[in-house]
Design a protein around this motif. Sequence first.
Motif, PDB file in Angstrom:
ATOM      1  N   LEU A   1      -0.586   1.221  -6.071  1.00  8.71           N
ATOM      2  CA  LEU A   1       0.782   0.756  -5.817  1.00  8.71           C
ATOM      3  C   LEU A   1       1.559   0.644  -7.115  1.00  8.71           C
ATOM      4  O   LEU A   1       0.986   0.346  -8.170  1.00  8.71           O
ATOM      5  N   ASP A   2       2.894   0.840  -7.039  1.00 11.17           N
ATOM      6  CA  ASP A   2       3.732   0.555  -8.204  1.00 11.17           C
ATOM      7  C   ASP A   2       4.166  -0.907  -8.159  1.00 11.17           C
ATOM      8  O   ASP A   2       3.792  -1.642  -7.235  1.00 11.17           O
TER       9      ASP A   2
ATOM     10  N   ARG B   1       5.323   0.031  -3.730  1.00  8.69           N
ATOM     11  CA  ARG B   1       5.335   1.351  -3.071  1.00  8.69           C
ATOM     12  C   ARG B   1       4.055   2.123  -3.401  1.00  8.69           C
ATOM     13  O   ARG B   1       3.491   1.987  -4.487  1.00  8.69           O
ATOM     14  N   ILE B   2       3.588   2.919  -2.429  1.00  9.38           N
ATOM     15  CA  ILE B   2       2.309   3.625  -2.573  1.00  9.38           C
ATOM     16  C   ILE B   2       2.481   4.839  -3.486  1.00  9.38           C
ATOM     17  O   ILE B   2       3.329   5.697  -3.245  1.00  9.38           O
ATOM     18  N   LEU B   3       1.688   4.874  -4.558  1.00 11.56           N
ATOM     19  CA  LEU B   3       1.744   6.003  -5.479  1.00 11.56           C
ATOM     20  C   LEU B   3       0.766   7.086  -5.034  1.00 11.56           C
ATOM     21  O   LEU B   3       1.057   8.268  -5.109  1.00 11.56           O
ATOM     22  N   ASP B   4      -0.420   6.688  -4.644  1.00 11.32           N
ATOM     23  CA  ASP B   4      -1.321   7.660  -4.024  1.00 11.32           C
ATOM     24  C   ASP B   4      -2.287   6.983  -3.074  1.00 11.32           C
ATOM     25  O   ASP B   4      -2.501   5.766  -3.149  1.00 11.32           O
ATOM     26  N   ALA B   5      -2.813   7.793  -2.150  1.00  9.44           N
ATOM     27  CA  ALA B   5      -3.615   7.271  -1.053  1.00  9.44           C
ATOM     28  C   ALA B   5      -4.822   8.169  -0.836  1.00  9.44           C
ATOM     29  O   ALA B   5      -4.762   9.379  -1.046  1.00  9.44           O
ATOM     30  N   ARG B   6      -5.940   7.536  -0.460  1.00  5.96           N
ATOM     31  CA  ARG B   6      -7.150   8.305  -0.163  1.00  5.96           C
ATOM     32  C   ARG B   6      -7.805   7.649   1.039  1.00  5.96           C
ATOM     33  O   ARG B   6      -8.034   6.434   1.022  1.00  5.96           O
ATOM     34  N   ILE B   7      -8.101   8.422   2.076  1.00 10.88           N
ATOM     35  CA  ILE B   7      -8.721   7.878   3.283  1.00 10.88           C
ATOM     36  C   ILE B   7      -9.917   8.753   3.661  1.00 10.88           C
ATOM     37  O   ILE B   7      -9.801   9.974   3.741  1.00 10.88           O
ATOM     38  N   MET B   8     -11.094   8.140   3.826  1.00 12.79           N
ATOM     39  CA  MET B   8     -12.282   8.877   4.302  1.00 12.79           C
ATOM     40  C   MET B   8     -12.672   8.327   5.663  1.00 12.79           C
ATOM     41  O   MET B   8     -13.236   7.240   5.744  1.00 12.79           O
ATOM     42  N   PRO B   9     -12.374   9.086   6.735  1.00 17.08           N
ATOM     43  CA  PRO B   9     -12.733   8.633   8.072  1.00 17.08           C
ATOM     44  C   PRO B   9     -14.210   8.884   8.352  1.00 17.08           C
ATOM     45  O   PRO B   9     -14.850   9.695   7.657  1.00 17.08           O
TER      46      PRO B   9
END
Lengths: 432, 260
Positions: A362-363, A367-375
């Motif tokens: 987050l900044d 606000r989201i700067l980058d996202a990673r999701i492993m389902p």
Amino acid sequence: MSNAKTRTIKVDALARVEGEGALDLRIRDGVVTELKFRIYEPPRFFEAFLRGRMYSEAPDITARICGICPIAYMLGASQAMEQALGVAVTGTLRDLRRLIYCGEWIESHVLHAAMLHAPDFLGMQDAFELAKVHPEVVNSALELKKLGNHILEVVGGRAIHPVNLKVGGFYRAPATAKVRALIAPLRRGITQGAELGRLFGSFSFPDYEDDYTFVCLKHPDEYAIHEGRVVSNRRLDIPIDDYLVHFQEDHIRHSTALHGTTRKGEPYMVGPLARYAMNYEQLTPIARALASELGLGPVVRNPFKSILVRMVETVLACEEALRLAESYTEPAAGAVAITPRAGVGHGLTEAPRGICYHRYRLDDEGRILDARIMPPTSQNQPQIEADLRGVVQANLNLSNDELQWRCEQTIRNYDPCISCSTHFLKLNVVRE
Amino acid sequence: MARAKKPKLAVWKFASCDGCQLSLLDCEDELLAVAANVDIAHFPEATRAVIAGPYDLSLVEGSITTPDDAERIHKIRRRSKRLITIGACATAGGIQALRNFARIDDYINYVYARPEYIDTLAKSTPIHDHVWVDFELRGCPIDRFQLVEVINAFLNERRPNIPRYSQCVECKRSGAVCVMVSRGTLCLGPVTQAGCGNLCPPLGRGCYGCFGPMEAPNTMSLAGWFREKDTSADAVRDLFRTFNAGAAPFRKESEAHEQR
């Protein structure tokens, strides 16, 4: 049949799974030469469009990855944000989160075990066929599934994509009386879950075992659902923050779901069998009694018996939900206060089908700067392929139709949520 | 009512989370009754059995995001007497329509290590952009009681009783206190179609637009109120840009607050 030359099996759509997948199988002189569990569910690019959104929007947006396990996404995202923002959700609010997660386990496990998986063991096309022969079984399962959904409604405001969860807790904590009203149905749910478990225990199970690498959450005080450390039966014991140090995702041509493997490139298993093996000592009393009545030892290595472990976990979820409902009193505040700041946070919880991991940066405005999701399903995909290879090799004497069905059943052992992993089954078997 | 022949029901999936077709399986009290009155001819999430078309009623979930799917929907339409779209993905493009405001190559490169393996369209579009749709059932997810009403209506050849008025009407009828008036909470209720069951305001939360735009919504007026409450342009843009971002009134309003 085992000396057959070229045999072709083609399934155009894997049924009774959530999402779109296919299977390509090539057998030459009785040896599997090519096997691809293909996922062609169209990509939806969640990680990409989360960038620039506020931290507070992540739970509602990521819920839309999966209509079957929205809580896994909402809580994974919320807990990751809370870590990044330096707040902790404890006490009654934490209990409410475990309660609603129990609701999701009940709803998802019963849907899969009774409505989607059980027909395989009975040679039936679907639960509607089962309902014609044993309406009482299907009605009981539907009632139990409804109870799971009802928990989601009481705590979350809606069964699919609940509206009451947010980073920091809940918009409004449910009234004491509403949660206490769950007590009587949950007592009945424990009995119904155990009855369904005993019924499924009478099925005959294909003889197949493997020495799996089991990976799941473990918590010192409870059968882990939404908090804990990541452990494996290969002596792994790490904080969730280190998940990406030990596990990776590869992009394979035949799949729009990324393939999860250990850093050594080996497949691993997440989900009920992993949780059961690693947390057996923490089963609740009636769940544990059911497991022993079903003849399950402390470790289950036959993936076809996952249907039994799901029912053990269903009973566990009912017992836990009962305990939480009995002790619930409406808290003064529904959520902890949050002040946006820059940071990185990880969230990892046990979706009904296994580990669901989130990481966000987050900044300073949040606000989201980058996202990673492993389902979970993308993590299980290499293991599903390994199982399929083993099951096909062990069942070459089966006719094409029987072999196809057995392959489908093998995939359904994992309750794959292909929508999650991207991300249907189409089986193409060539026997040469 | 005895029927000579049961109508054939088919359920189809495009890009989606499966939640809307799950709503059919979540009709726990009505599921077996519905199943007894139709032949489930195609519903992969629930059954292996497949009956060949044509179909009397097709329910379509999901949006069109790949070249193959843009072809497949035409084949389904040709075999369907009536076609109903269910949910925000099928009726508005869904959350995945956020790509419509970005460059798809940036998205592919960000998510996938091997972009050359990915075959996707630059925009996520609703089903009505591609084929004639007989009825659109809104919601993210749809409401299961509305789903049973729509199936019932079509099987009995009557109009579905689904309101097009705003969520505010539902909220007022329930006796809930207006969250925007009393607490200044931003709420999309005035421009959002009713039907969810008025879930959010009683929880102290403003409507976040799951059911998409109502008939003739005045989004500009509402956005003006938001701005007067010191809401940033980015926040107003994002409020209109979620699960129904591709629905024209919400799309236009979000673009009006885009700062370049």
